[in-house]
Motif scaffolding. Sequence first.
Motif, PDB file in Angstrom:
ATOM      1  N   GLU A   1       5.206 -18.514 -71.548  1.00 43.90           N
ATOM      2  CA  GLU A   1       5.062 -19.195 -72.834  1.00 43.90           C
ATOM      3  C   GLU A   1       3.683 -19.825 -73.031  1.00 43.90           C
ATOM      4  OE1 GLU A   1       7.286 -19.333 -75.480  1.00 43.90           O
ATOM      5  OE2 GLU A   1       8.211 -17.727 -74.291  1.00 43.90           O
ATOM      6  N   GLY A   2       2.800 -19.636 -72.082  1.00 46.13           N
ATOM      7  CA  GLY A   2       1.441 -20.136 -72.232  1.00 46.13           C
ATOM      8  C   GLY A   2       1.260 -21.598 -71.885  1.00 46.13           C
ATOM      9  N   LEU A   3       2.181 -22.164 -71.136  1.00 38.69           N
ATOM     10  CA  LEU A   3       2.091 -23.574 -70.766  1.00 38.69           C
ATOM     11  C   LEU A   3       1.226 -23.803 -69.531  1.00 38.69           C
ATOM     12  CD1 LEU A   3       5.827 -24.590 -71.281  1.00 38.69           C
ATOM     13  CD2 LEU A   3       3.915 -24.966 -72.836  1.00 38.69           C
TER      14      LEU A   3
ATOM     15  N   LEU B   1      -3.312 -21.174 -64.502  1.00 40.95           N
ATOM     16  CA  LEU B   1      -2.573 -20.768 -63.311  1.00 40.95           C
ATOM     17  C   LEU B   1      -3.294 -19.661 -62.552  1.00 40.95           C
ATOM     18  CD1 LEU B   1       0.026 -21.312 -61.750  1.00 40.95           C
ATOM     19  CD2 LEU B   1       1.118 -19.533 -63.100  1.00 40.95           C
ATOM     20  N   GLU B   2      -3.392 -19.852 -61.260  1.00 39.54           N
ATOM     21  CA  GLU B   2      -4.045 -18.893 -60.370  1.00 39.54           C
ATOM     22  C   GLU B   2      -3.055 -17.788 -60.010  1.00 39.54           C
ATOM     23  OE1 GLU B   2      -6.049 -19.331 -56.012  1.00 39.54           O
ATOM     24  OE2 GLU B   2      -6.397 -20.965 -57.437  1.00 39.54           O
TER      25      GLU B   2
ATOM     26  N   MET C   1       0.891 -12.421 -57.909  1.00 39.87           N
ATOM     27  CA  MET C   1       1.888 -13.509 -57.822  1.00 39.87           C
ATOM     28  C   MET C   1       1.295 -14.808 -58.356  1.00 39.87           C
ATOM     29  SD  MET C   1       3.766 -12.991 -54.116  1.00 39.87           S
ATOM     30  CE  MET C   1       4.374 -14.651 -54.198  1.00 39.87           C
ATOM     31  N   ARG C   2       2.132 -15.571 -59.046  1.00 40.66           N
ATOM     32  CA  ARG C   2       1.710 -16.891 -59.513  1.00 40.66           C
ATOM     33  C   ARG C   2       1.526 -17.805 -58.307  1.00 40.66           C
ATOM     34  NH1 ARG C   2       5.631 -14.754 -62.738  1.00 40.66           N
ATOM     35  NH2 ARG C   2       5.198 -14.715 -64.962  1.00 40.66           N
ATOM     36  N   MET C   3       0.402 -18.488 -58.295  1.00 41.83           N
ATOM     37  CA  MET C   3       0.098 -19.398 -57.193  1.00 41.83           C
ATOM     38  C   MET C   3      -0.244 -20.767 -57.772  1.00 41.83           C
ATOM     39  SD  MET C   3       0.647 -17.413 -54.658  1.00 41.83           S
ATOM     40  CE  MET C   3       0.164 -18.455 -53.320  1.00 41.83           C
ATOM     41  N   PHE C   4       0.373 -21.790 -57.230  1.00 44.43           N
ATOM     42  CA  PHE C   4       0.208 -23.149 -57.724  1.00 44.43           C
ATOM     43  C   PHE C   4      -0.602 -23.975 -56.729  1.00 44.43           C
ATOM     44  CE2 PHE C   4       3.841 -21.325 -59.715  1.00 44.43           C
ATOM     45  CZ  PHE C   4       3.807 -21.802 -61.012  1.00 44.43           C
TER      46      PHE C   4
END
Length: 156
Positions: free
Chosen positions: A25-27, A31-32, A38-41
């Motif tokens: 949703e673009g929030l 984000l890396e 893979m999404r990495m936080f």
Amino acid sequence: MLYTAGEAAKILGIPASTLRYYDKEGLLPELERSSGGMRMFRDSDFASLRLIQCLKKAGLPLKEIRDFIRLPNDGQKTIDTRLKILSHQKKLLRKKMEELEDMMGMVEYKIWYYETAKRAGTTKVPAGMDETELPVYLRDAYVHLHAVPGKERKDL
């Protein structure tokens, strides 16, 4: 340190699917991603994630949260806009808190009512009482519960 969506979700106490949805949703514009996509936080992402959770719980729609999160990109000129959004939400929360306090008062009154009825063995005992016989902390709830629309009420 870097965290997968699953690890970050576990830290936040939410499903990983929620983090994926926020990203979709673009929030999470900063984000890396890993080399595999893979999404990495990062540790620094948790403040934004907690803010998103807070604004969502406060009743702000996701579209407005997305707009709010993007405002800092436009620089200092958006400070007033950010402040107005949060101030408006604070007013809405205050109203909701007052409504919840009213509901809590009525629930407390009804608990007292049924505890009193249970001790007496009948609901006739609490039903036969007027508000002056009630504990002081329950009187407002009693009055609110028994208010008759259109009739003015005189103070005790």
